[in-house]
Scaffold this motif. Structure first.
Motif, PDB file in Angstrom:
ATOM      1  N   LEU A   1      14.415  18.934   7.882  1.00 21.36           N
ATOM      2  CA  LEU A   1      13.437  20.347   7.163  1.00 21.36           C
ATOM      3  C   LEU A   1      14.411  21.248   6.347  1.00 21.36           C
ATOM      4  O   LEU A   1      13.726  21.310   5.657  1.00 21.36           O
ATOM      5  CB  LEU A   1      12.637  20.586   8.827  1.00 21.36           C
ATOM      6  CG  LEU A   1      11.071  19.648   9.001  1.00 21.36           C
ATOM      7  CD1 LEU A   1      11.007  19.488  10.760  1.00 21.36           C
ATOM      8  CD2 LEU A   1      10.080  18.976   8.673  1.00 21.36           C
ATOM      9  N   TYR A   2      15.344  21.876   7.170  1.00 22.50           N
ATOM     10  CA  TYR A   2      16.089  22.879   6.104  1.00 22.50           C
ATOM     11  C   TYR A   2      15.711  22.933   5.335  1.00 22.50           C
ATOM     12  O   TYR A   2      16.117  23.343   4.518  1.00 22.50           O
ATOM     13  CB  TYR A   2      17.099  23.382   7.440  1.00 22.50           C
ATOM     14  CG  TYR A   2      18.029  24.227   6.570  1.00 22.50           C
ATOM     15  CD1 TYR A   2      17.652  25.488   7.315  1.00 22.50           C
ATOM     16  CD2 TYR A   2      18.887  24.418   6.074  1.00 22.50           C
ATOM     17  CE1 TYR A   2      17.964  26.708   5.990  1.00 22.50           C
ATOM     18  CE2 TYR A   2      19.220  24.847   5.223  1.00 22.50           C
ATOM     19  CZ  TYR A   2      18.794  26.503   5.461  1.00 22.50           C
ATOM     20  OH  TYR A   2      20.264  27.494   5.139  1.00 22.50           O
ATOM     21  N   GLU A   3      16.612  21.598   4.547  1.00 20.68           N
ATOM     22  CA  GLU A   3      17.066  21.167   3.408  1.00 20.68           C
ATOM     23  C   GLU A   3      15.681  20.752   2.516  1.00 20.68           C
ATOM     24  O   GLU A   3      16.033  21.578   1.532  1.00 20.68           O
ATOM     25  CB  GLU A   3      17.514  19.957   3.331  1.00 20.68           C
ATOM     26  CG  GLU A   3      18.768  19.739   3.772  1.00 20.68           C
ATOM     27  CD  GLU A   3      19.331  18.514   3.951  1.00 20.68           C
ATOM     28  OE1 GLU A   3      18.492  17.420   3.780  1.00 20.68           O
ATOM     29  OE2 GLU A   3      21.127  18.797   4.843  1.00 20.68           O
TER      30      GLU A   3
ATOM     31  N   VAL B   1      17.139  26.822  14.638  1.00 20.94           N
ATOM     32  CA  VAL B   1      17.628  27.439  14.874  1.00 20.94           C
ATOM     33  C   VAL B   1      18.628  26.745  16.022  1.00 20.94           C
ATOM     34  O   VAL B   1      19.559  27.692  16.100  1.00 20.94           O
ATOM     35  CB  VAL B   1      18.373  29.052  14.758  1.00 20.94           C
ATOM     36  CG1 VAL B   1      17.738  29.430  13.293  1.00 20.94           C
ATOM     37  CG2 VAL B   1      17.039  29.661  15.434  1.00 20.94           C
ATOM     38  N   LYS B   2      18.098  26.273  16.844  1.00 23.76           N
ATOM     39  CA  LYS B   2      17.951  25.451  18.279  1.00 23.76           C
ATOM     40  C   LYS B   2      19.755  23.725  17.377  1.00 23.76           C
ATOM     41  O   LYS B   2      19.634  24.166  18.503  1.00 23.76           O
ATOM     42  CB  LYS B   2      17.643  24.598  18.645  1.00 23.76           C
ATOM     43  CG  LYS B   2      16.412  25.725  19.707  1.00 23.76           C
ATOM     44  CD  LYS B   2      15.996  25.204  20.263  1.00 23.76           C
ATOM     45  CE  LYS B   2      14.632  25.559  21.353  1.00 23.76           C
ATOM     46  NZ  LYS B   2      13.774  24.721  22.472  1.00 23.76           N
TER      47      LYS B   2
ATOM     48  N   VAL C   1      21.927  25.706  11.522  1.00 20.95           N
ATOM     49  CA  VAL C   1      22.526  27.546  11.666  1.00 20.95           C
ATOM     50  C   VAL C   1      23.517  27.375  11.009  1.00 20.95           C
ATOM     51  O   VAL C   1      24.229  28.315  10.370  1.00 20.95           O
ATOM     52  CB  VAL C   1      22.615  27.299  13.359  1.00 20.95           C
ATOM     53  CG1 VAL C   1      24.254  28.514  13.620  1.00 20.95           C
ATOM     54  CG2 VAL C   1      21.755  28.023  14.361  1.00 20.95           C
ATOM     55  N   ASN C   2      24.936  26.137  10.224  1.00 17.13           N
ATOM     56  CA  ASN C   2      25.680  26.397  10.145  1.00 17.13           C
ATOM     57  C   ASN C   2      25.209  26.254   8.649  1.00 17.13           C
ATOM     58  O   ASN C   2      26.468  26.690   7.441  1.00 17.13           O
ATOM     59  CB  ASN C   2      26.868  25.149  10.266  1.00 17.13           C
ATOM     60  CG  ASN C   2      27.559  25.559  11.373  1.00 17.13           C
ATOM     61  OD1 ASN C   2      27.927  26.568  11.912  1.00 17.13           O
ATOM     62  ND2 ASN C   2      27.485  24.432  12.204  1.00 17.13           N
TER      63      ASN C   2
ATOM     64  N   LYS D   1      24.002  33.687  17.076  1.00 14.79           N
ATOM     65  CA  LYS D   1      24.728  32.256  16.698  1.00 14.79           C
ATOM     66  C   LYS D   1      24.823  31.695  15.435  1.00 14.79           C
ATOM     67  O   LYS D   1      26.498  31.635  15.287  1.00 14.79           O
ATOM     68  CB  LYS D   1      23.940  30.836  16.973  1.00 14.79           C
ATOM     69  CG  LYS D   1      24.134  30.686  18.570  1.00 14.79           C
ATOM     70  CD  LYS D   1      22.499  29.890  18.653  1.00 14.79           C
ATOM     71  CE  LYS D   1      22.791  28.599  18.157  1.00 14.79           C
ATOM     72  NZ  LYS D   1      21.149  27.327  18.417  1.00 14.79           N
ATOM     73  N   LEU D   2      23.984  33.170  14.707  1.00 12.65           N
ATOM     74  CA  LEU D   2      24.140  32.804  13.041  1.00 12.65           C
ATOM     75  C   LEU D   2      25.608  33.990  13.287  1.00 12.65           C
ATOM     76  O   LEU D   2      25.811  33.117  11.963  1.00 12.65           O
ATOM     77  CB  LEU D   2      23.483  33.516  12.455  1.00 12.65           C
ATOM     78  CG  LEU D   2      21.945  32.361  12.306  1.00 12.65           C
ATOM     79  CD1 LEU D   2      20.768  33.771  12.187  1.00 12.65           C
ATOM     80  CD2 LEU D   2      22.125  31.457  11.284  1.00 12.65           C
TER      81      LEU D   2
END
Length: 176
Positions: free
Chosen positions: A61-63, A93-94, A99-100, A133-134
Motif C-alpha cells: 500500500l505504501y508503494e 507506520v506499525k 517506517v524505513n 521510530k521515524l
C-alpha cells in the motif's frame, strides 16, 4: 454501492484485500470518489483504513501511494473521515518496512511532529512514538549511507595505491 463492495472485500479477509492493494490504478479510482463530497470521503477513508489494518499489505500500500491519499483525507471537512484516515496512517507506520521507507523530510514526518506537540493526549502519545521510530530509522539510514561512502572511499584509496605501486616498482621489467 461501489464503495460498499470495496469495503466488504477489504473487510472480508486479506486475500480479497490484496487484489485491491496491489492495483495502484484501483486505489486511485477509489480515491477519486472523494471529489463527490464528504459522504464519499468518509467511505473512502473506511476502505483505506481497513486496507491498512492488514499487516502483510502495508508495504504494498505504501508503494502504491496510499499514505498521500490518507494525508489528503486528513484535510476532509468530515471529522469521521479525518479520524479514520489518521488511524490508517497509524496502522501503516506499525510496519518497520514502511517506517524505513519514509524519508525524514516527508509530509508524514512533519504531520507527526505537529501532532506530537498539538494533538489530543491520545494522539500525542501515538504520534510521539511514530516520530521516535521515524527518527531512529532516519539515523540508521544516514549511518548506513556514511558507512557505504567510507567503504567506497577506502576501496578507492586502496585501488589507487595498487596502481601507483605497480608503476614505479623496481622489480617490474619494461615490456618491449
Amino acid at each position: 454501492t461501489l464503495l460498499g463492495i470495496y469495503y466488504y472485500l477489504v473487510s472480508y479477509s486479506e486475500e480479497p484485500a490484496r487484489v485491491i492493494a496491489v492495483d495502484a490504478q484501483m486505489l486511485k479510482l477509489i480515491a477519486a470518489l472523494c471529489e463527490y463530497g464528504e459522504h464519499f470521503q468518509k467511505h473512502v477513508a473506511q476502505v483505506f483504513g481497513r486496507l491498512c489494518s492488514h499487516k502483510n499489505l502495508r508495504m504494498t500500500l505504501y508503494e502504491n501511494g496510499i499514505i498521500d491519499i490518507l494525508l489528503t483525507l486528513r484535510d476532509s471537512p468530515d471529522p469521521d473521515a479525518r479520524k479514520i484516515s489518521l488511524d490508517g496512517v497509524f496502522d501503516m507506520v506499525k510496519s518497520e518496512k514502511v517506517v524505513n521507507a519514509i524519508p525524514a523530510d516527508s509530509d508524514l514526518f512533519n504531520m507527526m511532529v505537529a501532532l506530537s506537540r498539538f494533538g489530543s493526549s491520545q494522539v500525542k502519545g501515538a504520534a510521539t512514538k511514530i516520530v521516535h521510530k521515524l527518527s531512529k530509522a532516519n539515523e540508521a539510514r544516514i549511518k548506513r549511507q556514511r558507512a557505504a561512502e567510507a567503504k567506497a572511499k577506502a576501496e578507492q584509496k586502496k585501488n589507487q595505491s595498487r596502481r601507483t605501486s605497480r608503476r614505479g616498482s623496481p622489480l617490474s621489467s619494461p615490456k618491449r
